[in-house]
Design a protein around this motif. Structure first.
Motif, PDB file in Angstrom:
ATOM      1  N   GLU A  47       0.845  -1.196   0.000  1.00 50.29           N
ATOM      2  CA  GLU A  47       0.000   0.000   0.000  1.00 50.29           C
ATOM      3  C   GLU A  47       0.876   1.240   0.000  1.00 50.29           C
ATOM      4  O   GLU A  47       2.033   1.202   0.429  1.00 50.29           O
ATOM      5  CB  GLU A  47      -0.894   0.026   1.243  1.00 50.29           C
ATOM      6  N   LEU A  48       0.296   2.347  -0.446  1.00 52.38           N
ATOM      7  CA  LEU A  48       1.016   3.614  -0.410  1.00 52.38           C
ATOM      8  C   LEU A  48       1.108   4.104   1.023  1.00 52.38           C
ATOM      9  O   LEU A  48       0.249   3.814   1.850  1.00 52.38           O
ATOM     10  CB  LEU A  48       0.287   4.652  -1.263  1.00 52.38           C
ATOM     11  N   TRP A  49       2.152   4.852   1.331  1.00 52.54           N
ATOM     12  CA  TRP A  49       2.272   5.496   2.639  1.00 52.54           C
ATOM     13  C   TRP A  49       2.824   6.897   2.440  1.00 52.54           C
ATOM     14  O   TRP A  49       3.358   7.229   1.389  1.00 52.54           O
ATOM     15  CB  TRP A  49       3.145   4.710   3.622  1.00 52.54           C
ATOM     16  N   GLY A  50       2.683   7.692   3.466  1.00 50.89           N
ATOM     17  CA  GLY A  50       3.213   9.048   3.418  1.00 50.89           C
ATOM     18  C   GLY A  50       3.104   9.719   4.762  1.00 50.89           C
ATOM     19  O   GLY A  50       2.784   9.078   5.767  1.00 50.89           O
ATOM     20  N   ASP A  51       3.366  11.016   4.770  1.00 44.94           N
ATOM     21  CA  ASP A  51       3.313  11.806   5.992  1.00 44.94           C
ATOM     22  C   ASP A  51       1.933  12.440   6.131  1.00 44.94           C
ATOM     23  O   ASP A  51       1.502  13.192   5.247  1.00 44.94           O
ATOM     24  CB  ASP A  51       4.368  12.912   5.967  1.00 44.94           C
ATOM     25  N   ALA A  52       1.257  12.136   7.240  1.00 40.08           N
ATOM     26  CA  ALA A  52      -0.050  12.727   7.520  1.00 40.08           C
ATOM     27  C   ALA A  52       0.154  14.080   8.191  1.00 40.08           C
ATOM     28  O   ALA A  52       0.999  14.219   9.081  1.00 40.08           O
ATOM     29  CB  ALA A  52      -0.873  11.814   8.413  1.00 40.08           C
ATOM     30  N   MET A  53      -0.633  15.063   7.751  1.00 38.19           N
ATOM     31  CA  MET A  53      -0.525  16.416   8.291  1.00 38.19           C
ATOM     32  C   MET A  53      -1.903  17.059   8.311  1.00 38.19           C
ATOM     33  O   MET A  53      -2.840  16.538   7.730  1.00 38.19           O
ATOM     34  CB  MET A  53       0.434  17.242   7.446  1.00 38.19           C
ATOM     35  N   ARG A  54      -1.971  18.200   8.963  1.00 38.31           N
ATOM     36  CA  ARG A  54      -3.207  18.969   8.992  1.00 38.31           C
ATOM     37  C   ARG A  54      -2.954  20.295   8.283  1.00 38.31           C
ATOM     38  O   ARG A  54      -1.942  20.959   8.503  1.00 38.31           O
ATOM     39  CB  ARG A  54      -3.655  19.220  10.426  1.00 38.31           C
ATOM     40  N   VAL A  55      -3.896  20.684   7.404  1.00 42.53           N
ATOM     41  CA  VAL A  55      -3.816  21.964   6.705  1.00 42.53           C
ATOM     42  C   VAL A  55      -4.096  23.066   7.720  1.00 42.53           C
ATOM     43  O   VAL A  55      -5.095  23.014   8.445  1.00 42.53           O
ATOM     44  CB  VAL A  55      -4.833  22.011   5.546  1.00 42.53           C
ATOM     45  N   VAL A  56      -3.209  24.053   7.786  1.00 47.34           N
ATOM     46  CA  VAL A  56      -3.328  25.109   8.787  1.00 47.34           C
ATOM     47  C   VAL A  56      -3.816  26.423   8.169  1.00 47.34           C
ATOM     48  O   VAL A  56      -4.790  27.002   8.622  1.00 47.34           O
ATOM     49  CB  VAL A  56      -1.985  25.337   9.520  1.00 47.34           C
ATOM     50  N   ALA A  57      -3.117  26.897   7.143  1.00 41.41           N
ATOM     51  CA  ALA A  57      -3.436  28.217   6.592  1.00 41.41           C
ATOM     52  C   ALA A  57      -2.892  28.333   5.177  1.00 41.41           C
ATOM     53  O   ALA A  57      -1.941  27.635   4.810  1.00 41.41           O
ATOM     54  CB  ALA A  57      -2.820  29.307   7.471  1.00 41.41           C
ATOM     55  N   CYS A  99      -9.057  13.278  -5.225  1.00 43.84           N
ATOM     56  CA  CYS A  99      -8.011  12.614  -4.443  1.00 43.84           C
ATOM     57  C   CYS A  99      -8.068  11.104  -4.612  1.00 43.84           C
ATOM     58  O   CYS A  99      -7.033  10.445  -4.664  1.00 43.84           O
ATOM     59  CB  CYS A  99      -8.119  13.009  -2.971  1.00 43.84           C
ATOM     60  N   LEU A 100      -9.268  10.543  -4.719  1.00 41.71           N
ATOM     61  CA  LEU A 100      -9.394   9.097  -4.911  1.00 41.71           C
ATOM     62  C   LEU A 100      -8.856   8.663  -6.272  1.00 41.71           C
ATOM     63  O   LEU A 100      -8.192   7.636  -6.391  1.00 41.71           O
ATOM     64  CB  LEU A 100     -10.841   8.654  -4.743  1.00 41.71           C
ATOM     65  N   ILE A 101      -9.119   9.460  -7.301  1.00 40.87           N
ATOM     66  CA  ILE A 101      -8.605   9.154  -8.645  1.00 40.87           C
ATOM     67  C   ILE A 101      -7.079   9.225  -8.644  1.00 40.87           C
ATOM     68  O   ILE A 101      -6.398   8.347  -9.183  1.00 40.87           O
ATOM     69  CB  ILE A 101      -9.220  10.112  -9.689  1.00 40.87           C
ATOM     70  N   TYR A 102      -6.519  10.259  -8.029  1.00 39.83           N
ATOM     71  CA  TYR A 102      -5.073  10.413  -7.943  1.00 39.83           C
ATOM     72  C   TYR A 102      -4.459   9.260  -7.148  1.00 39.83           C
ATOM     73  O   TYR A 102      -3.459   8.666  -7.572  1.00 39.83           O
ATOM     74  CB  TYR A 102      -4.750  11.758  -7.298  1.00 39.83           C
ATOM     75  N   LEU A 103      -5.067   8.923  -6.020  1.00 41.01           N
ATOM     76  CA  LEU A 103      -4.568   7.828  -5.188  1.00 41.01           C
ATOM     77  C   LEU A 103      -4.551   6.521  -5.971  1.00 41.01           C
ATOM     78  O   LEU A 103      -3.563   5.782  -5.965  1.00 41.01           O
ATOM     79  CB  LEU A 103      -5.440   7.697  -3.935  1.00 41.01           C
ATOM     80  N   ARG A 104      -5.612   6.239  -6.680  1.00 43.30           N
ATOM     81  CA  ARG A 104      -5.693   5.006  -7.478  1.00 43.30           C
ATOM     82  C   ARG A 104      -4.645   4.991  -8.590  1.00 43.30           C
ATOM     83  O   ARG A 104      -3.990   3.981  -8.845  1.00 43.30           O
ATOM     84  CB  ARG A 104      -7.106   4.848  -8.055  1.00 43.30           C
ATOM     85  N   ALA A 105      -4.467   6.138  -9.249  1.00 43.36           N
ATOM     86  CA  ALA A 105      -3.461   6.226 -10.315  1.00 43.36           C
ATOM     87  C   ALA A 105      -2.060   6.008  -9.752  1.00 43.36           C
ATOM     88  O   ALA A 105      -1.238   5.312 -10.372  1.00 43.36           O
ATOM     89  CB  ALA A 105      -3.555   7.579 -11.014  1.00 43.36           C
TER      90      ALA A 105
END
Length: 144
Positions: A47-57, A99-105
């Motif tokens: 599976e893909l992995w990455g860094d989870a973050m929160r959008v601030v500003a 985002c789902l289309i990008y994730l699948r691609a």
């Protein structure tokens, strides 16, 4: 399925081309302050992995000369805050079609190229500048 967000504990470096992210078109307004996002960096366990973050500003993403977002990494690390272009981000808090289309691609492109499905693999797509800007390697080379 949302990608797992794992801390990179001794990832196996496997530089692979990423033809999808640099050409992805995402409007700045696609993300909002408070959204949880992931920056895809590689794969683990098939599976893909990455860094989870929160959008601030909202912020200016100097390397791409376009509007970006200030992100906060709740786990801290070397940098708790950085600025990223919207095309680097994938929603974790909602299932939006883009985002789902990008994730699948990305899954279709990347996962078949990795020989070890269980190894934590970092594809070396991103670097962080001295100013705290997350930059995709294709953007860092001046293609944008």
């Amino acid at each position: 399925m949302a990608p797992p967000c794992l801390p990179p504990n001794s990832p196996v470096p496997v530089p692979l081309p990423d033809p999808l992210t640099p050409t992805r078109t995402v409007a700045h307004g696609h993300f909002q302050a408070g959204d949880r996002v992931v920056v895809l960096k590689g794969a683990v366990g098939g599976e893909l992995w990455g860094d989870a973050m929160r959008v601030v500003a909202p912020s200016w993403h100097t390397p791409t000369e376009e509007n970006g977002w200030r992100l906060r990494d709740a786990t801290g690390g070397q940098q708790s805050y950085l600025t990223a272009h919207p095309r680097y981000l994938v929603h974790l808090t909602r299932r939006c079609p883009d985002c789902l289309i990008y994730l699948r691609a990305m899954e279709d492109h990347l996962l078949p190229q990795l020989t070890s499905a269980n190894a934590l693999t970092d594809c070396a797509w991103y670097t962080t500048t001295a100013l705290g800007q997350l930059v995709h390697m294709d953007d860092a080379r001046g293609n944008r």
